[in-house]
Write an enzyme that holds these catalytic residues in place. Structure first.
Site, short mmCIF file in Angstrom:
data_model
loop_
_atom_site.label_atom_id
_atom_site.label_comp_id
_atom_site.label_asym_id
_atom_site.label_seq_id
_atom_site.Cartn_x
_atom_site.Cartn_y
_atom_site.Cartn_z
N ASP A 140 0.01 -7.57 -5.83
CA ASP A 140 -1.39 -7.72 -5.44
C ASP A 140 -1.39 -8.60 -4.18
OD1 ASP A 140 -4.00 -8.44 -5.05
OD2 ASP A 140 -4.35 -9.14 -7.11
N ILE A 182 -6.83 10.10 9.27
CA ILE A 182 -5.48 10.64 9.07
C ILE A 182 -5.54 11.83 8.12
CG2 ILE A 182 -3.13 10.12 8.28
CD1 ILE A 182 -3.93 8.54 10.81
N TYR A 215 -15.66 -2.75 6.53
CA TYR A 215 -14.30 -2.33 6.86
C TYR A 215 -14.00 -2.61 8.33
CZ TYR A 215 -10.47 1.05 7.58
OH TYR A 215 -9.29 1.67 7.90
N ARG A 250 -2.56 -0.60 -7.70
CA ARG A 250 -3.26 0.08 -8.80
C ARG A 250 -2.65 1.44 -9.13
NH1 ARG A 250 -7.93 -1.92 -6.32
NH2 ARG A 250 -8.64 -3.80 -7.36
N GLY A 302 -0.43 4.61 -1.27
CA GLY A 302 -1.61 5.16 -0.60
C GLY A 302 -1.28 6.35 0.27
N GLN A 303 -2.30 6.83 0.99
CA GLN A 303 -2.15 8.04 1.79
C GLN A 303 -1.04 7.90 2.83
OE1 GLN A 303 -5.26 8.91 4.60
NE2 GLN A 303 -4.73 11.08 4.74
N LYS A 332 -11.42 -5.21 10.24
CA LYS A 332 -10.41 -4.74 11.19
C LYS A 332 -10.51 -5.52 12.51
CE LYS A 332 -8.19 -1.64 8.74
NZ LYS A 332 -6.82 -1.94 8.26
N GLY A 384 0.84 -1.20 0.00
CA GLY A 384 0.00 0.00 0.00
C GLY A 384 0.87 1.25 0.00
#
Ligand code: SER
Length: 324
Positions: free
Chosen positions: A57, A177, A147, A40, A15-16, A151, A12
């Site tokens: 992936d 975040i 989600y 992606r 990502g952010q 978790k 990831g």
């Protein structure tokens, strides 16, 4: 970092959180030591040029295995996940990516006798039955989103891998975040980032939750600090193997708007709540992170005032350069 830790994989990484955590890990431990893995999104120039990058992936165990063997990885920061809002639109995808991704990473880590794994959980593990103010670490976990379900299940899986299989997995429950480098994608707390971009670009923002919505949040420097502090803490200090509550600040959207207006007085925010309001209403308003503070000396550095000042400064500069 202990001598035995040699190579880190960040999933990831585009990502952010990943895009900034990877850069910080490379600064600390060396560019070639930290392998960034995306799926992606294309990596930014900064991410691509500062160390190795691979497309992985995480739902394909063979792909995780291949990169781990190629670079002789012994530490993984596993960040690849589908967030809450996208997860409600496609719960099957959220389950697939979040559960199979984590399972594959834990299995590969176990099979390759890894030193350590970091995996972020979230405030989304809580549901309306948990106290919403100063939510304690140990309380009832009945999330309403897929989600959140992934978790909670993920926390239990990490705990199992530690207790039963001896893998040193460590986790924190991140709040929303806020960051200026890479926008988040598909989360419920995304408004707290979007609002800054829109305030600077258009001086207007239409928020998808009500103005009185209060959620726990954290600024990116603290998000990175939490991950690295936890991963570097002495083994004996880490008692919790599900996930630690951590937080930076809590505010309503209205309070955030008022803080932004100190820099951009003409800024206007409208409210058009959508399906994400219900998700926000099922989550805590503030978090009790005293266990993390006691056990591994967790301490955030940014509150609403400091975060807003830094976000406005950073994004204003980028806007002036034409790169926002
Ligand atoms: N920021 C996340 C989300 O909104 C919460 O973990 O989905």
């Amino acid at each position: 970092m202990s001598k035995t830790m040699k190579r880190i994989l960040v999933t990831g990484a585009t990502g952010q959180i990943g895009s900034e955590l990877t850069i910080e890990l490379r600064k600390r431990y060396g560019g070639d030591t930290v392998v960034a893995a995306g799926h992606r999104r294309k990596p930014s120039e900064k991410l691509f040029s500062s160390g190795p990058f691979e497309y992985v992936d995480v739902t394909q165990k063979g792909e995780v295995e291949k990169v781990v063997e190629k670079y002789d990885i012994d530490t993984i920061y596993h960040l690849a996940a589908v967030l809450s809002a996208v997860g409600e639109k496609n719960p099957q995808l959220a389950w697939h990516v979040n559960m199979n991704g984590l399972y594959n990473v834990l299995e590969v880590a176990r099979e390759h006798s890894m030193v350590r794994v970091f995996w972020p959980s979230s405030i989304a593990v809580f549901g309306p039955e948990a106290p919403r103010i100063n939510t304690p670490q140990d309380t009832v976990l009945i999330p309403r989103t897929m989600y959140g379900v992934t978790k909670v299940a993920g926390e239990l899986l990490c705990n199992y891998y530690f207790l039963r299989l001896g893998l040193d997995v460590r986790s924190v429950r991140y709040p929303g975040i806020i960051s200026s480098e890479t926008p988040p994608g598909g989360g419920t707390t995304d408004y707290a980032v979007e609002i800054f971009y829109e305030a600077i670009k258009k001086k207007r923002y239409t928020c998808f939750v009500r103005g009185d919505t209060v959620l726990p949040m954290m600024y990116m420097p603290d998000c990175i600090k939490a991950a690295i502090d936890l991963m570097e803490a002495d083994l004996s200090r880490i008692k919790c193997r599900t996930s630690y509550n951590v937080t930076g600040m809590s505010f309503s959207v209205g309070e955030l708007v008022a803080e932004i207006k100190k820099y951009i007085p003409e800024f206007e925010c409208e409210y058009m709540p959508d399906f994400r309001q219900k998700i926000a209403d099922s989550w805590p308003m503030s978090i009790d992170d005293s266990v993390a503070r006691e056990e591994w000396s967790w301490k955030p550095t940014h509150d609403l005032v400091a975060m807003t000042k830094d976000m406005i400064e950073k994004l204003t500069k980028r806007f002036a350069k034409g790169s926002l």
